[in-house]
Design an enzyme around this catalytic site. Sequence first.
Site, PDB file in Angstrom:
ATOM      1  CB  SER A 101      -0.950   0.001   1.205  1.00 60.06           C
ATOM      2  OG  SER A 101      -1.821  -1.095   1.163  1.00 60.06           O
TER       3      SER A 101
ATOM      4  CB  SER B 156      -4.185  -1.220  -1.860  1.00 64.81           C
ATOM      5  OG  SER B 156      -4.301  -2.488  -2.478  1.00 64.81           O
ATOM      6  CD  GLU B 157      -1.168  -4.617   0.663  1.00 64.03           C
ATOM      7  OE1 GLU B 157      -0.598  -5.713   0.644  1.00 64.03           O
ATOM      8  OE2 GLU B 157      -0.564  -3.533   0.753  1.00 64.03           O
ATOM      9  CB  ALA B 158      -7.158  -1.028   4.764  1.00 61.47           C
TER      10      ALA B 158
END
Length: 954
Positions: free
Chosen positions: A707, A881-883
Amino acid sequence: MNLKKMTLNINGADRMFICDPEKDTLASVLRRLGLTGTKVGCGTGVCGACSVILDGKVVRSCTRKISRIEEYSSVMTIEGIGTALHPHPLQYAWVNLGAVQCGFCVPGFIVSAYQLLQENPDPTREEVRDWFQKHRNVCRCTGYKQIVDAVMEAAAIMRGEKTFEDITYDWSKDIEEGFYGKPLVRPNAMAKACGVCDYGDDIELKMPAETLHAVLVMPMKTNHAKILNIDFSEAEKMPGVVKVITAKDLEGANKLMAYQFSPRTVEFEQTHKLLQDEKIVRWGDPVAMVVADTKDHAREAAGKVKVELEQLPEYMSYLEAVKPDAQRIHASFDNIYSTQPVLKGDYDNVANMIDNAEYTVEGSFYSSREPHMSIEGDTVQAYYDEDGKLCVHCKTMTLYFDRDDMAEAIGIPVEDLRVIENPTGGSFGWAMNAASYALAGAATKVTGMPVALSMTYAEFMAFSGKRSPAFFNARLACDENGKILAGEFDSGLDNGAYPEMGDDKLTKILRFMFFPYYVPNVVGLARSAVTNHNFGVPYRGYGAPQAYTCGEALIDMMAEKMGMDPFEFRYKNIARPGDTNLNQRNFLQYPMEEMMDTLKPIYDEAVKRAKEEDTPEIRKGVGIAWGGYNVGLGGVDEATVAIELVGDGKFRKYDTWQDQGQGGDAGSLVCTLEALRPYFPEVTPDDVKVIQTDSKYCPNTGESAGSRSHFANGKASIVAAKNLADAMRKEDGTYRTYDEMIAEGIPTRYDGHWVAADEWDYFDFLDPNDGSGEPTYAYTYALYLAEVSVETATGKTTVDKMTCVDWVGKVGNIQSVNGQAFGGMSHSIGFALSENYEDVRKDTNMLRAGVPYIKDIPDDMTAIHLDGYDERGPFGSSGASEAFQSSDHVAVINAINNACGVRIYDLPASPEKVKAGIDAIARGEEPSKPGKYFLGSDMYEELEKLKANPLSWD
């Protein structure tokens, strides 16, 4: 071979071609005619990327043999619907409403939607969804919501109710204010919507005639075997074969990835070979590569390679690989090769606290092996370029990292290797591994010729890595008031056949277990092991979803045991300013209360709705889960970009923000505009050309992972813009023109280099003895609410609605962030309910591996971005992104339990598992749950050994 001349009316014109009617498909003919907007993803008719209209019907052209098509039939492809200069309303809507991400599926969707609107000019949203479900159009990026939005708006335009201007963001109104946070269109979106963006297989078709074609020899017979002999004598004699390449041709190289990220990791050898010569260690390990004049000749010859094997024991899961009698998979190190503890508070007394607490819950959980299932598989091209460099085109998301790895594996100096990222049809993480890229480069090195390497989708599924599964034993305790006292967990990460990056991944478990709660006392141990299953690679979330699979289930179980509302229990225990995380550091931000306050009325309404709509046949449930993820690589992170003045008021931006569909081009554009604005406030999107991901021209901006891209690129862009402006500035404060710069001999291109450790000095890696530390510069936070329906007769779960409240700092491009949010939620729903790569013989395409189609994902998805500002970040941004694929799958699992009382401990929550739990409850029994897993040794005994052997990063 008996060929046939045939004519079809394609896009309004009669087109004659010569084909093999029993072998050629409609897709292969169209692509041979240059109509490469028709994409081939799965090759088995389950993804819809190849959709065309045949005599007024949508067909999947990759499986429609020419022998089944009547001569002079009418065919419409994406090229016949509209062009970049004259787009159809569907194409225009796709571009302007954020429905284009990686873009590989887009032509198939637009062709399919075109026929829908011919038959039904005024569809409802549900009718649009029914249509795409019927025609098996799959999107892996968007979450489908924006696609339906685009169809609805295009239909309104076609009916005359709206115009193009109604759905266009007019950036001319924001020149003074700036474009940050606005819905700027992705620079490459129109090319993708019109089918003229060339992906890897399109580039292969357009390479010179002398290009050779490579096919891997992958003996899909076993998961673990000794190689006794490889006989390729018959293959060498097959028509068109130039070379059968084996490990002997790559002597002195042939190996990838031996990076170790922790003092608690044993020194392991490079076990990931490009071509195996001693052992098969997983299904699909390649042992040779056939290079021939055509792909068909190469594939036919590959089938003639004989591989003699001696079967060895197969350990297909972590639990099998760590049994006391299990043999080593790799001779030089044990199957468990890395461990890392986390110890916080009164950790020596944690077990006693939990044993004697007022409330205690425990469970064992399994987070499954999730396949990425990008619709475009793996395709690579290699050749010697105009400078004599070996040039590799691929799907890399870590260009310079992969270049170093490839050079070593191919056996050439890194300065002799050029790497270019092709337009990429998604990867979600698997493209970080350079094996296929290095194989194509090795083929060109060995033959001296340009080479194209591609795989069938089944080969791609076997070859590419997957999300690492993980097993957990864990307990949680709280006092009589509902405050968490202590947590305990033992985890085993299955990193598959190779150890690479498993020791880095397990640190995420130690950082995101019980995130973002305040847990004062913790004992945890993370272990990583090799097995004979598919190897672990990054996947959005990279270790964090595994932690949430366990942690957020325990939180829910505790609330249930106490009889407390799960929202109230979470609210009571979230971290507040001054509270520390598991790694004994303050949270960098504390937006938790505001996020929960924002979700509370939505949650209350969902609970009320579930109670009103619940029936014995369809049980309704609500589930919540906290999530989040770190941003960046911490103190070791750095990035370089370049900005060049190319004319008065015109600029070029150079970087390696590798666009995997997340919008690297749009992100780079908005960061450049915002960085230049203090000096050149009149600059507009039309004034900046973004040039990306070619190591010949672009400096190393780092990986599109963690991210970090927006944060790091933005920081470097600020420096580059200042350096350029300083060079342009005259003594009177005005700026030189381009002509003046040239006349004075002043360079017009300037790098911007940013190093995280130069800006902050608080970084430290996780301590190998107690897991303390803070190895990051920012975080993102996400809170999920899932609403589900469970059919009691079948156990089938449907997610009706999903809501996310997130904190990502200031939003840079709203369309890109929404795309990440909805796409992440769709992946997580699949992760929760259907996606799995367990059976290597069966899970060979997207359908079999459980990809969610449009009716499996709710149309009702909402992302609420809190108006945050990260003072550390560029322009106030953190990361995004990854959250968005961290814990949302557990919200679904918790909602199932809320609906019907069935707790799913091992993903995915298939109908069979849910139904078995419902039936057990009906019989008056407890639904089954796994017993405590044996993860290699008793956790406390293992911790005592680690305490007796303290290590340091020095």
